[in-house]
Scaffold this motif. Sequence first.
Motif, short mmCIF file in Angstrom:
data_model
loop_
_atom_site.label_atom_id
_atom_site.label_comp_id
_atom_site.label_asym_id
_atom_site.label_seq_id
_atom_site.Cartn_x
_atom_site.Cartn_y
_atom_site.Cartn_z
N SER A 183 0.85 -1.21 0.02
CA SER A 183 0.07 0.02 0.12
C SER A 183 0.83 1.46 -0.01
O SER A 183 2.18 1.18 0.43
CB SER A 183 -0.88 0.03 1.31
OG SER A 183 -1.60 1.01 1.48
N THR A 233 0.09 3.76 1.64
CA THR A 233 -0.24 4.40 2.98
C THR A 233 -0.04 3.70 4.16
O THR A 233 -0.22 2.60 4.04
CB THR A 233 -1.69 5.15 2.99
OG1 THR A 233 -1.81 5.96 4.16
CG2 THR A 233 -2.89 4.03 2.88
N GLY A 235 -2.33 4.02 7.33
CA GLY A 235 -3.52 4.11 7.89
C GLY A 235 -3.27 4.62 9.15
O GLY A 235 -2.31 5.31 9.84
N ASP A 236 -4.38 4.72 10.01
CA ASP A 236 -4.34 5.04 11.31
C ASP A 236 -4.09 4.05 12.38
O ASP A 236 -4.46 2.86 12.55
CB ASP A 236 -5.82 5.25 11.69
CG ASP A 236 -6.03 6.11 13.04
OD1 ASP A 236 -5.10 6.87 13.60
OD2 ASP A 236 -6.99 5.72 13.92
#
Length: 141
Positions: free
Chosen positions: A76, A78, A80-81
């Motif tokens: 990916s 990113t 993420g959180d």
Amino acid sequence: MGTGGGAPRRGAVLGLVLVTGALVTGCGESGSPGGSAGTREAAATVSGSPSSPAATPPEDLCARIVAHWSREVLDSSTYGDYQSMGLSNGQYEILMAVVDAARAEKKRAGEQAAQRLIDRRARERCEERYRDGGPSGGPWS
């Protein structure tokens, strides 16, 4: 319906009491006659007490969760959180370092090498993080 309303309610309560009693009775200590000798020995070995459950060491839990999310994030663009991943801020920092190294390793040596690196680095970094018992800045540090 006004005269017979109490009977079904008492029956439901009695049924709940019986089911609860059966569950409690069936959940005896691991050292009870119903428990196997291996179960009793394992429980006693882990904690010195036959009724104490074994806890996962924090470095093992950290390594597992960081490796899992590293694999999820590897392809990916990113991260993420960290809170939605169930990671502390410190674990998230480990994740970012592991993923960055795994991406470079994947380009250099392929997918399997990246997977091995994830396992190794997550384990090393988490052991380092929890070597002295863990961070002292609260649960999210």
